[in-house]
Scaffold this active site. Structure first.
Site, PDB file in Angstrom:
ATOM      1  N   GLU A 242       6.042  -2.616  -1.596  1.00  0.00           N
ATOM      2  CA  GLU A 242       6.368  -4.248  -1.983  1.00  0.00           C
ATOM      3  C   GLU A 242       7.688  -4.512  -2.353  1.00  0.00           C
ATOM      4  O   GLU A 242       8.276  -5.290  -2.315  1.00  0.00           O
ATOM      5  CB  GLU A 242       5.084  -4.545  -2.989  1.00  0.00           C
ATOM      6  CG  GLU A 242       3.779  -4.935  -2.257  1.00  0.00           C
ATOM      7  CD  GLU A 242       2.942  -3.603  -2.086  1.00  0.00           C
ATOM      8  OE1 GLU A 242       3.462  -2.598  -2.343  1.00  0.00           O
ATOM      9  OE2 GLU A 242       2.114  -3.803  -1.348  1.00  0.00           O
TER      10      GLU A 242
ATOM     11  N   HIS B 233      -7.794  -7.179  -6.853  1.00  0.00           N
ATOM     12  CA  HIS B 233      -7.915  -7.982  -5.771  1.00  0.00           C
ATOM     13  C   HIS B 233      -8.020  -9.394  -5.995  1.00  0.00           C
ATOM     14  O   HIS B 233      -9.013 -10.262  -5.042  1.00  0.00           O
ATOM     15  CB  HIS B 233      -8.675  -7.477  -4.264  1.00  0.00           C
ATOM     16  CG  HIS B 233      -8.093  -6.399  -3.720  1.00  0.00           C
ATOM     17  ND1 HIS B 233      -8.344  -5.159  -4.286  1.00  0.00           N
ATOM     18  CD2 HIS B 233      -7.642  -6.023  -2.636  1.00  0.00           C
ATOM     19  CE1 HIS B 233      -7.759  -4.305  -3.481  1.00  0.00           C
ATOM     20  NE2 HIS B 233      -7.373  -4.601  -2.585  1.00  0.00           N
TER      21      HIS B 233
END
Lengths: 357, 338
Positions: free
Chosen positions: B72, B139
């Site tokens: 990322e 999540h």
């Protein structure tokens, strides 16, 4: 110096070092050293606002590598991002000595208007992207610059400079690995100068050398004497050519030494006895000068002329920088967003009313 | 270029989910502007973890749909570099929870770039956020406030298919970096399916939307909580409490005028967000109302938020953690009676 022989051997070929090139390299080495000498003088007069980071003893790395790049000013050449000690490369890409001094002195009409420091400034036409202080992020950023070249089918190369310390960051790895997988035209120059602030290379990595990491990334690696400006130039040329023809990244490790502290305030007491003296004997500028006067076939007056020119130019830059103004206090509020005005607290406004906060 | 069926719903006058609206926005922007490209994990061959970019690789090729290693920070940094060179990257975070790995390039490099005079950063970081789907602590997050505090970033958080499409187009065309939050519980929610205008439209950043007009209480909210607030408002209507719901749509720029206008009208403010309480959006909104409309208030400003814990996995735990319709009902009744 095997490379010196090489320098002569390739003379006459296209792109080979003619007399002009050899003198130009000398000019940039001297320029780097002189700008830093003047910056140190400004620092001692308390005219430099923050820290001063010098590259004494490793100038050949920045100069030799940048000399292998397509340096243009129309936004179509190669693009590099320096590490803190790559002032020489910045100058060669087109950063003006006066602008560098203004940056260090936090002047209002410098490239960042006093917002940012030292070599932290960018010019995409000239082809340099200023680093930020968080080490490693520029590897990803320059991978992205290289990605744009690939996406648009442009014949350009991106270069990111790293010290030995930067290689330890996660960002370095992520950016490098991405560039390797995508086979991007990126050269990662690792200037192994022995220390990251006070931390010796032995505490930075357990690898025998940084160039060994190239194999792990599946890219080309090369290590060279970072204090031999010609060797650096040739090695960088190989790396840049490799990138330009679609071969992907190279990790180029330059073996050099940081002869001053991390910044001007650091007396580097952590350095073992004898080390500084040893490396002073391998000074890249003196070494090149000796070669120029010997095998290079130059005469002393030719080099004197270069040094005088450098001194004159740097002196002019110093005057310009010293005379330039500090920024207006409120000039730093704009530009956070493209379309949002800067915010001023109600206590700083004419009509003192929190309803206008 | 022949569009595949799954991006032709609007063209054919068929209703779309929020996810399909987002996909259409991306597709149309890629068609419109060759500088727009996508970068992220598993977005190419696989079409993205939620299939938002399904079919894009075949249509636009691997130069414009870039699958990356798990990195990322690396690919967000790369987006910044590409943006310097004039491209308009759209970065997918597989889950917005992972944007924390890119906190460094986003907050230090990208957010400051324009101000540092290092050039604009016209890029979008988009991805699924939010809880209620039993995703567990990594999540389900709503990380907006980690970035709200950073000058230089814009934050968009749509609640409807129409807004999602129009706002994403604005975000891609914006000259500043935009974090674009897509609530995963809304992605395929049947109740959000709607027929979108066939003609091109955008929804400007920084403009809130009155989702329900009312006179008694202003609920200022965004994302999935717009819909939870609406459920509460419908129930409160039966009790004679007329709630106004303001959907912020953009958190940065924040539509302060719309908030103040609603408060001046109802004189009561409840902020509802799915994010946790401390350091949440409600604090900033209440402070601004205090500065500029304190005299208009007839009751203390209140908030309904998630609990100050990570997002739990097990359904009973997560339901207890998340703000519920009952919480909104309670708060509104208190405000009305105050």
């Amino acid at each position: 110096m095997a490379e010196q022989a090489e320098a002569e051997a390739v003379e006459g070929e296209e792109g080979a070092p003619g007399k002009e090139s050899l003198l130009e390299l000398y000019y940039w080495l001297q320029m780097t050293r002189e700008v830093e000498r003047v910056l140190a003088s400004l620092y001692r007069q308390n005219k430099v606002i923050g820290g001063l980071y010098r590259s004494l003893g490793q100038e050949a790395g920045a100069v030799g590598t940048a000399y292998a790049l397509r340096r243009r000013s129309d936004g179509r050449g190669d693009v590099m991002s320096p590490a803190i000690r790559d002032l020489g490369a910045m100058l060669m890409m087109g950063a003006a000595p006066a602008d560098i001094m203004k940056q260090y002195m936090a002047k209002g009409d410098g490239p960042t208007g006093g917002r940012e420091t030292n070599v932290h400034f960018s010019d995409y036409d000239q082809g340099y992207v200023g680093l930020i202080s968080h080490l490693g992020v520029m590897v990803g950023v320059m991978a992205g610059v290289a990605l744009s070249f690939k996406l648009r089918g442009e014949d350009r190369v991106a270069v990111v400079y790293s010290g030995d310390g930067m290689t330890s960051t996660g960002a370095f790895h992520e950016g490098f690995n991405l560039a390797a997988v995508q086979r991007l035209p990126l050269v990662v120059v690792v200037e192994n100068n022995g220390y990251a602030y006070s931390t010796p290379t032995s505490q930075q990595t357990a690898a025998a050398s940084f160039v060994d990491k190239a194999e792990g990334y599946g890219v080309r690696g090369e290590q060279t004497d970072g204090n031999d400006v010609l060797a650096v130039w040739f090695a960088m040329r190989r790396a840049v050519d490799h990138a330009r023809i679609g071969g992907g990244p190279t990790l180029l490790e330059l073996m050099t030494y940081r002869r001053l502290g991390h910044a001007e305030h650091d007396p580097q007491k952590y350095v073992p006895a004898g080390e500084l003296e040893e490396w002073a004997g391998r000074d890249p500028v003196e070494r090149y000068q000796t070669w120029l006067l010997g095998e290079g076939g130059f005469a002393e007056p030719e080099l004197d002329q270069v040094r005088s020119r450098v001194e004159r130019e740097v002196d002019e830059a110093r005057s310009i920088a010293e005379e330039s103004p500090m920024p207006e206090p409120g000039s730093g509020i704009d530009g956070v967003y493209t379309d949002q005005p800067g915010w001023v607290p109600w206590t700083r406004r004419g009509r003192k009313d929190p309803h206008e906060a | 270029m022949e569009r595949p069926d799954h991006v032709r719903h609007t063209e054919r006058g068929e209703p779309v989910t929020m996810l399909e609206a987002i996909r259409e926005a991306l597709w149309e922007e890629m068609e419109r502007d060759p500088d727009v490209f996508l970068i992220g994990e598993d977005i190419g061959i696989y079409g993205g973890a939620f299939k938002v970019t399904d079919g894009f690789l075949d249509a636009f090729g691997e130069n414009r749909v870039v699958d990356t290693p798990i990195s990322e920070a690396g690919f967000t940094g790369a987006a910044a570099g590409a943006a310097h060179m004039g491209l308009r990257p759209v970065v997918e975070m597989q889950f917005m929870d992972f944007v924390s790995c890119a906190y460094e390039p986003l907050t230090n490099y990208i957010a400051t770039s324009r101000w540092r005079m290092a050039g604009p950063q016209p890029l979008v970081i988009r991805g699924p956020v939010g809880g209620g789907v039993r995703g567990g602590p990594f999540h389900s997050q709503n990380p907006e406030m980690a970035f709200f505090h950073t000058p230089g970033l814009k934050i968009v958080y749509p609640s409807t298919a129409r807004d999602a499409k129009g706002l994403l187009k604005s975000a891609i065309r914006d000259e500043d970096p935009v974090l674009f939050f897509e609530h995963k519980k809304l992605y395929r929610a049947p109740f959000l399916r709607e027929v979108l205008p066939r003609e091109e439209y955008v929804v400007p950043l920084g403009q809130a939307r009155v989702a329900r007009e009312g006179t008694d209480i202003s609920i200022v909210t965004y994302g999935n909580m717009v819909h939870e607030s609406r459920k509460a408002a419908d129930l409160l209507a039966d009790e004679g409490i007329d709630v106004e719901i303001l959907d912020l749509r953009s958190l940065m720029p924040l539509d302060e005028e719309a908030i103040l206008a609603s408060v001046r009208k109802t004189n009561r403010l409840l902020v509802v967000h799915e994010d946790t309480r401390t350091g949440g959006m409600a604090g900033e909104i209440a402070m601004r109302v205090s500065e500029k409309a304190f005299e208009w208030l007839d009751a203390p400003m209140l908030r309904v938020t998630a609990l100050d814990t990570p997002v739990p996995y097990s359904p009973p735990l997560e339901d207890y953690f998340l703000p519920q319709v009952d919480d909104i009902l309670e708060a509104c009744r208190y405000l009305k009676a105050y």
